[in-house]
Design an enzyme around this catalytic site. Structure first.
Site, mmCIF file in Angstrom:
data_model
loop_
_atom_site.group_PDB
_atom_site.id
_atom_site.type_symbol
_atom_site.label_atom_id
_atom_site.label_comp_id
_atom_site.label_asym_id
_atom_site.label_seq_id
_atom_site.Cartn_x
_atom_site.Cartn_y
_atom_site.Cartn_z
ATOM 1 N N GLU A 95 16.130 9.761 8.512
ATOM 2 C CA GLU A 95 14.704 10.045 8.366
ATOM 3 C C GLU A 95 13.895 9.809 9.637
ATOM 4 O O GLU A 95 12.892 10.484 9.852
ATOM 5 C CB GLU A 95 14.132 9.177 7.229
ATOM 6 C CG GLU A 95 14.674 9.498 5.846
ATOM 7 C CD GLU A 95 14.322 10.899 5.397
ATOM 8 O OE1 GLU A 95 13.169 11.320 5.618
ATOM 9 O OE2 GLU A 95 15.209 11.584 4.847
ATOM 10 N N SER A 376 31.885 38.403 -27.838
ATOM 11 C CA SER A 376 31.245 39.577 -28.432
ATOM 12 C C SER A 376 29.726 39.479 -28.463
ATOM 13 O O SER A 376 29.049 40.487 -28.710
ATOM 14 C CB SER A 376 31.776 39.800 -29.848
ATOM 15 O OG SER A 376 33.140 40.150 -29.818
#
Length: 784
Positions: A95, A376
């Site tokens: 950072e 299906s």
């Protein structure tokens, strides 16, 4: 951590030279008015804000509070001395590598970021130091503006003048957000790894340090692969800064990580709340630099689409073992399930369940994150919908008999789930009984590319069009996809049929405001027509047949029109029921997390029961509605063996009523039925020796068809034998036949009609050769 009054302050003189340089750079990129405005509106210095936050509240669709989001609810402060050095070093290396060198602002990084922003005409580059980040999350709204950046810089200088570097770092590590509701390193260590921060090893520390940049996107709970890539970046940064060796970095990266799997807090509405937070994170990226911080700290009011009563009922259903198969799989797994209920008119998600147990905040949500083969249940989306759109009507007939298709991987023969073949059937019958062979044959006629295009219009985003694996083969008609689909997307696709052919993207958030009531965001649904209203209605009509008298009868709700489709993948690893009423659309998936075959589980069993229970609850108090028939739909009578207008030969049992669009009404007469003389004693083809032959209509189909109404192939063996090679057989040689031979329809003694005598001759045929009956329609009529 000590109270603010007792914190040791190492005061230093403000670095006025640096401040002047920064202000000069800022003035180069901003107007004087913006700078002065930032100074005048600088927030009041309040040390307590270095540790505080404001609760955000989530409301249901009736404006009732359902949960509160507050950073302090999951923050445990720890002293810097109790935080492992490798975690501190990982954060600094990733950072702010110059943290101990600068005075709160990194001039070099700011200059570089300004240049990038000017080139890109954006505010993408922030260049914030750890001190600036602490100032932003403690005192400012993190919206992306130059005025906020100026305030951030001025506050960073104040922090540096009031506190030592170690104190600033301690504040930061106890305040920064790590995702999954964890604020500060102690809460993060407990949330992700189930241990105290001082017990973290190098690998775990690097993982946590990597999450800080984007907690929603880099959380190992939601995106492990991306989190691992970020962990490697952190370890490489630590090597670059000299904190660890390359060998230590490689060893830490390869070390397996063991994550915490359970929650200690209430999980009511958990899956829905997680979905809201994910959506809010996406929405607020356009308003805040750190949307996750805003969600947990800024006191936002998030108004959602959730029907809390239905959501609670769904959670109770999923806690009831009677809705699921008992026992565990051969590999010791418990069957899992997911469900989505949405209002297809608006796209509002009313309830969502991501698994049988809510185990981890912001964890894996099977309703959204899981892609499974739909079986299906995919047929309406990729086959029947596009077929109807192209003009194939519900009475379109194909032969449900064994068939083999050539494919790049070799011959493929689709099988019906029940092992049966029904011969000539209509599209409605194929949908009703989930007939695979019909679906594949129709998909070949429609074109699989057209089917894929149609599915994508309905919001399916996971289809693969190219590469070694792709979804452009005929098996796609049966839901055999490379990746699969999510329950959310498949449910929304069915919602298009329910919503008159209009797609509305699903969402969970209606509105977001600040704590003071200022509206930040209001959802505006976007409607997109993806099919004709007649197509949607005809599909609904066929899907109603599935529920009324097909594979989905367990989903019936008395007095409510229900349409739906079952789905069970070919490998029996996934079971679905997706359906809708005029009010809502709901989809249910069931299967194992690690692919494994299920037994006695199909889409029409447990998934249909769950669907019925949740839908019944959703409809409580709702006005009863009906599916409205659009203009252009007409009722027709057709022969179910040809899909054409009935002829005089079509038996009554074959004449059915169905629906068509006005521009697809059949205008031809059935030519499928033909007459044969049958011996009533043997039930076989009559010979000249049978005393009382009876004319009977049969369907003219190939010999390998499985249609039960095809003609017999054997002659009566009671009154005579089949013709021999010495016998002269009457043959029809109409010129319209070409040079082919057809059996003449010779009338019996009490009959009239048949092929005209002018085209009938007698020929001696070899033994066993039996020419087919004359196919000419006018001859058939005469032979009646």
């Amino acid at each position: 951590m000590q109270t603010n009054d007792k914190i040791r302050r190492k005061r230093r003189r403000p670095p006025w030279g640096a401040i002047l340089i920064v202000c000069f750079l800022v003035l180069m990129g901003s107007s004087v008015g913006v700078v002065l405005g930032a100074i005048r509106s600088l927030p009041t210095w309040d040390p307590n804000k270095l540790m505080g936050s404001e609760t955000s509240i989530i409301f249901d669709d009736q404006g009732r509070q359902v949960t509160r989001l507050h950073a302090a609810e999951n923050r445990i402060n720890v002293a810097l001395k109790d935080i492992p050095p490798h975690l501190i070093n990982a954060v600094i290396a990733t950072e702010d590598q110059d943290f101990y060198k600068h005075h709160g602002v990194n001039l070099k990084r700011i200059a570089g970021a300004m240049m990038v922003n000017l080139v890109r005409h954006s505010k993408a580059q922030g260049a914030s130091t750890i001190t600036q980040q602490l100032a932003r999350v403690s005192f400012l709204y993190p919206e992306k503006t130059y005025e906020r950046k100026i305030k951030e810089i001025l506050l960073a200088f104040q922090l540096e003048s009031k506190y030592s570097k170690d104190e600033i770092l301690e504040f930061y590590l106890n305040k920064v957000y790590f995702g999954s509701g964890a604020y500060g390193v102690q809460a993060a260590a407990q949330t992700y790894f189930g241990k105290n921060v001082q017990d973290l090893n190098l690998s775990e520390s690097a993982m946590l340090a990597g999450v800080i940049q984007s907690p929603g996107r880099l959380s190992p709970f939601t995106n492990y692969d991306l989190a691992k890539k970020r962990q490697q970046v952190v370890l490489n940064n630590m090597v670059h800064c000299g904190y660890i060796s390359q060998e230590e970095a490689d060893k830490a990266y390869d070390q397996p990580l063991s994550f915490k799997k359970s929650l200690s807090s209430d999980s009511r509405y958990g899956y829905f709340v997680d979905s809201v937070i994910e959506e809010a994170d996406q929405i607020l990226r356009g308003y805040y630099e750190n949307p996750q911080y805003a969600i947990y700290n800024e006191g936002l009011r998030i108004y959602t689409t959730m029907d809390s009563e239905v959501q609670k009922h769904a959670e109770d259903v999923y806690a009831d073992s009677s809705f699921f198969p008992s026992g565990k799989s051969k590999k010791g797994q418990e069957v899992q399930s997911a469900m989505v209920l949405l209002d297809h008119h608006t796209g509002e998600i009313k309830a969502i369940i991501g698994g049988r147990k809510y185990e981890q905040r912001r964890g894996f949500n099977r309703a959204i994150d899981s892609l499974r083969h739909p079986g299906s249940a995919f047929k309406p989306v990729v086959v029947y919908g596009p077929a109807l759109e192209q003009g194939y009507m519900p009475f379109y007939v194909l032969d449900d008999s064994p068939v083999t298709f050539p494919t790049p991987s070799g011959p493929w023969s689709p099988q019906n789930y029940d092992g049966k073949y029904r011969g000539l059937i209509t599209m409605r019958t194929a949908v009703q009984w989930s007939v695979n062979v019909y679906a594949v044959k129709l998909s070949e006629l429609v074109g699989i590319k057209n089917g894929i295009d149609f599915a994508e219009k309905l919001g399916i985003t996971s289809l693969v069009r190219a590469g070694q694996k792709n979804d452009m083969g005929l098996s796609t008609a049966l839901g055999g996809l490379t990746k699969g689909v999510s329950p959310l997307e498949l449910t929304a696709a069915y919602g298009c049929f329910a919503n008159n052919g209009v797609y509305v993207k699903p969402h969970t958030i209606i509105k977001i405001t600040t704590a003071e009531g200022h509206v930040i965001y209001t959802h505006r649904p976007q409607y997109r027509r993806v099919m004709k209203p007649t197509t949607a209605w005809l599909m609904t009509s066929m899907l109603q047949t599935v529920v009324q008298a097909g594979t989905g009868t367990r989903a019936q709700i008395p007095g409510v029109p229900c349409a739906g489709k079952t789905g069970t993948s070919q490998d029996l690893q996934n079971a679905w029921f997706v359906g809708y009423t005029p009010n809502y659309t709901c989809g249910v998936w069931m299967g194992y997390d690690q692919l494994e075959r299920m037994y006695n589980v199909a889409g029409g069993t447990y998934p249909a029961r769950i669907w019925k229970s949740v839908m019944t609850k959703a409809l409580e108090g709702e006005p009863r509605q009906a599916f409205v028939t659009p203009k252009g739909i007409v009722s027709v009578q057709v022969c179910n063996k040809s899909g054409l207008l009935p002829s005089q030969l079509c038996p009554d049992k074959c004449i059915i009523s169905d629906y068509a669009t006005e521009d697809n009404i059949p205008d031809k007469i059935c030519d499928r039925h033909v007459l044969y003389n049958i011996c009533p004693d043997s039930g076989k083809l009559a010979t000249e020796h049978c005393p009382f032959p009876v004319p009977k209509a049969f369907v003219n189909v190939p010999a390998d068809s499985r249609d039960p109404d095809k003609p017999p192939t054997e002659y009566c063996d009671i009154h005579s034998s089949a013709p021999t090679s010495s016998e002269m057989v009457p043959i029809c040689k109409d010129p319209r036949h070409g040079n082919k031979l057809y059996r003449a329809n010779i009338p019996g003694p009490n009959e009239t009609g048949g092929c005209p005598s002018s085209v009938v001759v007698e020929e001696a045929l070899p033994k066993g050769v039996d020419p087919p009956p004359c196919p000419l329609p006018d001859h058939q009529v005469q032979a009646r």
